[in-house]
Design a protein around this motif. Structure first.
Motif, short mmCIF file in Angstrom:
data_model
loop_
_atom_site.label_atom_id
_atom_site.label_comp_id
_atom_site.label_asym_id
_atom_site.label_seq_id
_atom_site.Cartn_x
_atom_site.Cartn_y
_atom_site.Cartn_z
N UNK A 16 0.83 -1.21 0.00
CA UNK A 16 0.00 0.00 0.00
C UNK A 16 0.86 1.25 0.00
N UNK A 17 1.96 1.20 0.72
CA UNK A 17 2.87 2.34 0.76
C UNK A 17 3.53 2.55 -0.61
N UNK A 18 3.89 1.45 -1.28
CA UNK A 18 4.46 1.53 -2.62
C UNK A 18 3.45 2.18 -3.57
N UNK A 19 2.19 1.74 -3.50
CA UNK A 19 1.16 2.32 -4.36
C UNK A 19 0.99 3.82 -4.10
N UNK A 20 1.02 4.20 -2.82
CA UNK A 20 0.84 5.61 -2.45
C UNK A 20 1.99 6.46 -3.01
N UNK A 21 3.22 5.98 -2.86
CA UNK A 21 4.38 6.75 -3.33
C UNK A 21 4.41 6.79 -4.86
N UNK A 22 4.05 5.68 -5.52
CA UNK A 22 4.01 5.67 -6.98
C UNK A 22 2.98 6.67 -7.50
N UNK A 23 1.83 6.75 -6.82
CA UNK A 23 0.80 7.70 -7.24
C UNK A 23 1.31 9.14 -7.09
N UNK A 24 1.98 9.42 -5.98
CA UNK A 24 2.54 10.76 -5.79
C UNK A 24 3.57 11.08 -6.87
N UNK A 25 4.42 10.10 -7.18
CA UNK A 25 5.45 10.30 -8.20
C UNK A 25 4.81 10.57 -9.56
N UNK A 26 3.76 9.80 -9.89
CA UNK A 26 3.09 10.00 -11.18
C UNK A 26 2.42 11.37 -11.27
N UNK A 27 1.80 11.81 -10.17
CA UNK A 27 1.19 13.14 -10.17
C UNK A 27 2.24 14.22 -10.34
N UNK A 28 3.36 14.06 -9.67
CA UNK A 28 4.44 15.04 -9.77
C UNK A 28 5.02 15.03 -11.19
N UNK A 29 5.14 13.85 -11.77
CA UNK A 29 5.66 13.75 -13.13
C UNK A 29 4.70 14.42 -14.13
N UNK A 30 3.39 14.24 -13.92
CA UNK A 30 2.41 14.89 -14.77
C UNK A 30 2.49 16.41 -14.66
N UNK A 31 2.65 16.90 -13.45
CA UNK A 31 2.80 18.34 -13.24
C UNK A 31 4.06 18.86 -13.92
N UNK A 32 5.13 18.09 -13.81
CA UNK A 32 6.38 18.48 -14.45
C UNK A 32 6.21 18.55 -15.97
N UNK A 33 5.54 17.59 -16.55
CA UNK A 33 5.31 17.60 -17.99
C UNK A 33 4.50 18.82 -18.42
#
Length: 100
Positions: A16-33
């Motif tokens: 669950x922690x892996x899923x939470x961090x991956x989701x945060x990373x994906x959101x941050x990557x989308x914002x960066x793009x």
């Protein structure tokens, strides 16, 4: 006394922690793009361009932090999986030795 956030993390499973961090990373990557797209497409003043560059640098640092955290969590998940497999093997050994 530990803070509430760390206690919540202790209660969550590693997956669950892996899923939470991956989701945060994906959101941050989308914002960066989106910021990079805006930086390339719009005619910006030097000040606005510098602000977007700073924002991109901050987002890149966050992404790197999330990737390091994911690496640690995946290592912990791998350890937990190996422990589970070892316990299963020991249980099967005892079962076939003493009961079968």
């Amino acid at each position: 006394m530990t803070e509430p956030r760390s206690r919540d993390r202790e209660r969550r499973s590693v997956a669950a922690e892996i899923d939470r961090v991956e989701e945060k990373r994906l959101r941050c990557q989308g914002s960066l793009e989106r910021v990079e797209f805006r930086y390339r497409r719009e005619q910006l003043s030097d000040e606005d361009g510098k602000g977007l560059e700073d924002e991109m640098a901050i987002m890149n640092e966050r992404i790197q932090k999330y990737e390091k955290e994911l690496e640690v969590l995946r290592g912990e998940n791998r350890k937990n999986m190996m422990l589970s497999v070892a316990l299963l093997a020991i249980s099967a050994l005892f079962y076939y030795t003493f009961i079968y």
